[in-house]
Design a protein around this motif. Structure first.
Motif, PDB file in Angstrom:
ATOM      1  N   ASN A 176      47.103  43.554  37.600  1.00 52.09           N
ATOM      2  CA  ASN A 176      46.664  44.561  36.630  1.00 52.09           C
ATOM      3  C   ASN A 176      46.635  43.984  35.221  1.00 52.09           C
ATOM      4  O   ASN A 176      45.732  44.293  34.437  1.00 52.09           O
ATOM      5  CB  ASN A 176      47.593  45.778  36.681  1.00 52.09           C
ATOM      6  N   ASN A 210      44.200  49.738  42.052  1.00 50.21           N
ATOM      7  CA  ASN A 210      42.822  49.291  41.855  1.00 50.21           C
ATOM      8  C   ASN A 210      42.732  47.798  41.577  1.00 50.21           C
ATOM      9  O   ASN A 210      41.738  47.149  41.924  1.00 50.21           O
ATOM     10  CB  ASN A 210      42.192  50.042  40.676  1.00 50.21           C
ATOM     11  N   HIS A 264      32.531  39.915  35.340  1.00 46.93           N
ATOM     12  CA  HIS A 264      33.287  40.133  36.574  1.00 46.93           C
ATOM     13  C   HIS A 264      32.957  41.523  37.123  1.00 46.93           C
ATOM     14  O   HIS A 264      33.179  42.529  36.447  1.00 46.93           O
ATOM     15  CB  HIS A 264      34.789  40.029  36.291  1.00 46.93           C
ATOM     16  N   ARG A 316      35.391  42.750  47.533  1.00 50.71           N
ATOM     17  CA  ARG A 316      34.395  43.204  46.559  1.00 50.71           C
ATOM     18  C   ARG A 316      33.368  42.124  46.248  1.00 50.71           C
ATOM     19  O   ARG A 316      32.166  42.392  46.165  1.00 50.71           O
ATOM     20  CB  ARG A 316      35.100  43.643  45.270  1.00 50.71           C
ATOM     21  N   SER A 342      41.597  42.540  48.287  1.00 58.67           N
ATOM     22  CA  SER A 342      41.164  43.932  48.387  1.00 58.67           C
ATOM     23  C   SER A 342      42.070  44.795  49.249  1.00 58.67           C
ATOM     24  O   SER A 342      42.092  46.015  49.083  1.00 58.67           O
ATOM     25  CB  SER A 342      39.738  43.979  48.943  1.00 58.67           C
ATOM     26  N   SER A 392      27.741  49.515  37.760  1.00 58.17           N
ATOM     27  CA  SER A 392      28.581  50.696  37.868  1.00 58.17           C
ATOM     28  C   SER A 392      28.315  51.584  36.669  1.00 58.17           C
ATOM     29  O   SER A 392      28.184  51.087  35.542  1.00 58.17           O
ATOM     30  CB  SER A 392      30.064  50.299  37.922  1.00 58.17           C
ATOM     31  N   GLU A 447      38.831  42.656  31.509  1.00 58.21           N
ATOM     32  CA  GLU A 447      38.149  43.860  31.025  1.00 58.21           C
ATOM     33  C   GLU A 447      37.881  43.781  29.523  1.00 58.21           C
ATOM     34  O   GLU A 447      36.782  44.123  29.057  1.00 58.21           O
ATOM     35  CB  GLU A 447      39.007  45.090  31.339  1.00 58.21           C
ATOM     36  N   ASP A 468      38.675  50.836  46.268  1.00 61.23           N
ATOM     37  CA  ASP A 468      39.295  51.505  45.120  1.00 61.23           C
ATOM     38  C   ASP A 468      40.446  52.375  45.593  1.00 61.23           C
ATOM     39  O   ASP A 468      40.823  52.366  46.772  1.00 61.23           O
ATOM     40  CB  ASP A 468      38.254  52.302  44.327  1.00 61.23           C
ATOM     41  N   ARG A 505      39.884  44.906  42.465  1.00 57.46           N
ATOM     42  CA  ARG A 505      39.046  44.453  41.352  1.00 57.46           C
ATOM     43  C   ARG A 505      39.127  42.944  41.133  1.00 57.46           C
ATOM     44  O   ARG A 505      38.115  42.276  40.975  1.00 57.46           O
ATOM     45  CB  ARG A 505      39.439  45.194  40.068  1.00 57.46           C
ATOM     46  N   GLY A 520      34.433  43.273  39.138  1.00 53.27           N
ATOM     47  CA  GLY A 520      35.600  44.101  39.376  1.00 53.27           C
ATOM     48  C   GLY A 520      35.993  44.997  38.219  1.00 53.27           C
ATOM     49  O   GLY A 520      36.796  45.918  38.391  1.00 53.27           O
ATOM     50  N   VAL A 521      35.444  44.758  37.038  1.00 53.57           N
ATOM     51  CA  VAL A 521      35.848  45.571  35.874  1.00 53.57           C
ATOM     52  C   VAL A 521      34.694  46.367  35.292  1.00 53.57           C
ATOM     53  O   VAL A 521      34.873  47.086  34.311  1.00 53.57           O
ATOM     54  CB  VAL A 521      36.465  44.684  34.763  1.00 53.57           C
ATOM     55  N   ARG A 536      43.568  41.891  35.118  1.00 54.98           N
ATOM     56  CA  ARG A 536      42.409  42.766  35.005  1.00 54.98           C
ATOM     57  C   ARG A 536      42.193  43.238  33.581  1.00 54.98           C
ATOM     58  O   ARG A 536      41.062  43.296  33.091  1.00 54.98           O
ATOM     59  CB  ARG A 536      42.601  43.967  35.935  1.00 54.98           C
TER      60      ARG A 536
END
Length: 588
Positions: free
Chosen positions: A339, A305, A374, A124, A313, A407, A346, A96, A309, A376-377, A342
């Motif tokens: 992004n 990030n 996923h 990740r 990485s 998370s 998300e 991160d 994600r 990563g989100v 992502r």
């Protein structure tokens, strides 16, 4: 608390409004800018005898002696030995922003000392969070017998034991909560060690990059004492404060005390655009003015990030350590693209998580799990879910082998990290850790329900207490004409604002809604008019489906009080201001 602000005991969001400072006259009409800043500082817990230091937060005024922290001197001495002997050193960072900035800071500092340090960021999806024994041994076999983990390692018992057995020394630089026992590291520097002295433990709100900065200061002091800089230049540690500020804000660390000084001074360094990679990222994010803390949190941080994600990485560290403008531009554009990807992922996971949260009912902690989400989100989605439900939320992505990566995000007053560690100690989790407001975990899919029962039982009283104390804190009341660039400029010197140091929230009104509609992703946009004839724009983000949003969309003809944060709006031909709405209440 004092009587309700403006007499509002129940707003459209179902909460009372109170002045942030009890028994204080918070009306802003007769305050000069200096008086206003004083009120804002006092309202954030500053004592009157500390006002001068808090008006201009400097490193000299806030920085602790690095030697206060356990193992700091041992870590600095070991790194100094490596510098003097030219040993190979690898910085092992989390994927991160805090991990990337921590790793970049130490890599850049060591390279400035003539040591060609490398960075290792785990994948990740393939490697998971934190150091694995296999990775540490592999790094040692490649030539680095000294590894510094940053933003991870406090719970890496097996991995560090395996590394030690293979002859690899590990220094841990972390800020996540520790267990009663510690890994067998050469040194473990973490203000949240349970055996830390009180003078060091008060800095438990540092992000890992803040701890890494202190280690850098201790390293330079050690080398200075040894005479290393006789005949050679000493690297300017202060030039790396842009990295510290970015990691601190992006990790949502509380911007109080030393953190506030780090971010204040780091923003000045960032404005000089001395870091080639950060300059390229600002260009990719179309930031043409000196960045603010908000820009770091909402524009720069998410792009860095994105590499960890949904992409590669190590992109963040590569960006922050390169001095090649073309490489920096290429990486920045790639992070910008990732992004956007992502955001799409998300949105899809968030929609499913919201649907799944209905099964949680009124449970103190909302825990949702889904196959194929996923990983990563999930942290971002957990944050969105927490905002929507006003309680801690944990989102778990379950893979095809039945292993869930989770998370969580918490609310003020509820220590989620400690609860996750307790769940781990009972055997409910494969792995887990974090801090009060955020945590990560690994859990078998068939234990998710048991985990939910454990957390709900442990945190029920804390969540109830935190929810019962809910109210909207108001710093000042302004006439509609007061929502202006002049107000926005006047409050800047009490910043930077962020977690633990909230931007001033104002109430204004009474106003009538002239225009309303939904724009973007469920944002409610308004144009309102006050009795003083002033008009301004207001936006309630991600609220179209909420009670607040629906009320605003159908409130024409009735007068309202509005509450939120006033922000500059420089998109037009001349500066203006708009209100970012958080609540509203009927004025008639």
């Amino acid at each position: 608390m004092s009587d309700a602000a403006l007499g509002i005991t129940r707003s459209i969001m179902g909460q009372p409004w109170h002045w942030r400072r009890a028994s204080a006259d918070m009306g802003a009409e007769n305050l000069a800018p200096d008086d206003l800043v004083t009120q804002l500082l006092l309202a954030r817990g500053v004592t009157r005898d500390d006002l001068d230091r808090q008006r201009t937060p400097t490193l000299r005024g806030f920085m602790p002696d690095p030697s206060l922290f356990r193992d700091m001197d041992a870590a600095a001495a070991r790194l100094a030995d490596a510098v003097e002997k030219g040993e190979a050193v690898t910085i092992f960072g989390d994927y991160d922003v805090d991990g990337a900035t921590s790793a970049a800071l130490l890599v850049r500092l060591l390279r400035g000392l003539g040591l060609p340090a490398g960075a290792y960021i785990p994948d990740r999806l393939m490697e998971g969070y934190g150091p694995s024994g296999a990775a540490l041994v592999r790094i040692g076999e490649a030539g680095s017998r000294l590894v510094v983990t940053v933003d991870c390692g406090a719970q890496a018992f097996d991995a560090i034991s395996e590394a030690k057995a293979a002859g690899v020394e590990v220094i841990v630089v972390d800020h996540h909560q520790c267990a009663t026992t510690l890994p067998e590291a050469f040194a473990l520097v973490n203000p949240n060690r349970l055996d830390e002295e009180p003078d060091a433990a008060i800095h438990g709100n540092l992000a890992a990059v803040g701890v890494a900065f202190l280690l850098g200061a201790a390293l330079l002091r050690t080398l200075r004492t040894r005479g290393f800089f006789a005949g050679r230049d000493e690297p300017a540690l202060i030039d790396l404060l842009d990295l510290v500020a970015l990691g601190t804000v992006a990790d949502v660390a509380r911007l109080t005390g030393f953190n506030r000084a780090l971010v204040t001074q780091g923003l000045k360094v960032m404005a000089r655009r001395g870091n080639t990679g950060l300059a390229a990222l600002m260009d990719a994010a179309r930031l043409t003015k000196p960045p603010s803390a908000s820009d770091m949190g909402f524009a720069l941080g998410p792009r860095i990030n994105a590499g960890g994600r949904v992409g590669k990485s190590d992109l963040g560290v590569r960006l922050l350590t390169t001095s090649d403008p073309q490489e920096a531009a290429d990486i920045a554009l790639e992070l910008n693209r990732l992004n956007e990807e992502r955001r799409a992922i998300e949105a899809a996971v968030l929609e499913q998580a919201i649907d799944a949260s209905a099964a949680c009912g009124n449970a103190p902690v909302a825990i949702v799990a889904g196959q194929g989400w996923h990983p990563g989100v999930i942290g971002i989605v957990a944050g969105r879910l927490k905002e929507r439900l006003h309680r801690p939320a944990i989102v778990i992505a379950v893979d095809e082998d039945g292993v869930g990566k989770g998370s969580g995000r918490s609310i003020s007053g509820v220590d989620l990290g400690a609860a996750i560690l307790a769940a781990k100690e009972t055997g409910l989790l494969v792995a887990g850790g974090g801090h009060a407001m955020a945590a990560g975990l690994t859990v078998a899919a068939d234990k998710v329900d048991a985990l939910g029962a454990f957390l709900n039982d442990r945190l029920a009283a804390d969540v109830e207490r935190a929810s019962g104390d809910k109210s909207l804190l108001i710093d000042a009341v302004l006439a509609p004409r007061g929502i202006s660039p002049l107000w926005c400029d006047a409050i800047e010197s009490a910043g930077p604002y962020g977690a633990g140091w909230p931007a001033p929230r104002v109430a204004t009104g009474p106003v009538r809604i002239v225009e309303s509609g939904v724009v973007g992703t469920d944002h409610v946009r308004l144009i309102v008019s006050g009795d003083d004839g002033a008009r301004f724009k207001a936006v309630a983000f991600r609220s179209a489906a909420t009670e607040l949003g629906q009320t605003l969309l159908h409130a024409r003809g009735r007068k309202l009080w509005l509450a939120g944060r006033a922000k500059r709006d420089d998109w037009g031909s001349r500066p203006a201001a708009e209100l970012h709405l958080e609540d509203a209440a009927w004025a008639d």
